[in-house]
Scaffold this motif. Structure first.
Motif, short mmCIF file in Angstrom:
data_model
loop_
_atom_site.label_atom_id
_atom_site.label_comp_id
_atom_site.label_asym_id
_atom_site.label_seq_id
_atom_site.Cartn_x
_atom_site.Cartn_y
_atom_site.Cartn_z
N UNK A 26 0.84 -1.19 0.00
CA UNK A 26 0.00 0.00 0.00
C UNK A 26 0.88 1.24 0.00
N UNK A 27 0.27 2.38 -0.26
CA UNK A 27 0.99 3.64 -0.25
C UNK A 27 1.20 4.12 1.17
N UNK A 28 2.30 4.85 1.37
CA UNK A 28 2.61 5.46 2.66
C UNK A 28 2.48 6.96 2.46
N UNK A 29 1.30 7.48 2.81
CA UNK A 29 0.98 8.88 2.51
C UNK A 29 0.81 9.70 3.77
N UNK A 30 0.47 10.95 3.60
CA UNK A 30 0.14 11.83 4.72
C UNK A 30 1.32 12.53 5.37
N UNK A 31 2.53 12.32 4.88
CA UNK A 31 3.70 12.97 5.46
C UNK A 31 3.68 14.44 5.05
N UNK A 75 -3.36 13.35 -1.91
CA UNK A 75 -4.11 13.98 -0.80
C UNK A 75 -3.52 15.34 -0.43
N UNK A 76 -2.40 15.72 -1.06
CA UNK A 76 -1.79 17.03 -0.82
C UNK A 76 -2.25 17.99 -1.90
N UNK A 77 -3.21 18.83 -1.57
CA UNK A 77 -3.81 19.75 -2.54
C UNK A 77 -2.79 20.73 -3.14
N UNK A 78 -1.74 21.06 -2.38
CA UNK A 78 -0.74 22.01 -2.88
C UNK A 78 0.37 21.33 -3.70
N UNK A 79 0.38 20.02 -3.72
CA UNK A 79 1.35 19.29 -4.52
C UNK A 79 2.79 19.37 -4.05
#
Length: 137
Positions: A26-31, A75-79
């Motif tokens: 799975x992806x490791x996101x949210x950092x 999930x990072x709107x600012x990219x």
């Protein structure tokens, strides 16, 4: 190969969740910390990471492997931030607590000890081997 430690709150994503993700991982996101994100940018396919349960457990409970290198986190709107994909390799036979790590003088330079709030940190080879031995891996 490089070694890392990635932190997660078990209430958000636990070792069991990682196991349940299976071989596809799975992806490791949210950092959302630049230093942690920069550490993720350095991860390569095949690198291994300690899977650390933060908050209440504060212990290393497993080992995961990087299976996809850094790419944009949708999930990072600012990219500004990205993520990697990981899959479970094996559980730590005996979880290694933060207290045990702090009690071991040979681990006093470990980023987990020096930068306790950082969610993705490098682990040097000697520390990796020592922690694996402590956990019976």
């Amino acid at each position: 190969m490089n070694y890392w430690l990635i932190k997660t709150e078990p209430g958000s994503w636990s070792w069991q969740d990682q196991i349940d993700a299976g071989e596809t991982g799975t992806f490791w996101d949210g950092v959302r910390n630049y230093q942690a994100s920069n550490n993720m940018k350095e991860m390569k396919i095949g690198d291994q990471c300690f899977f650390y349960h933060s908050v209440s457990e504060k212990s290393i409970v497993g080992i995961v492997e990087v299976i996809k290198e850094y790419y944009p986190d949708p999930s990072d709107a600012k990219g500004r931030f990205g993520m990697v994909d990981v899959r479970a390799v094996k559980p730590m036979p005996e979880p290694v607590s933060l207290a045990a790590i702090k009690a071991e003088p040979r681990l006093d330079t470990l980023a987990l000890v020096r930068q306790s709030r950082l969610s993705v940190v490098p682990v040097d080879t000697a520390s990796w081997k020592l922690i694996c031995k402590m956990g019976g891996a």
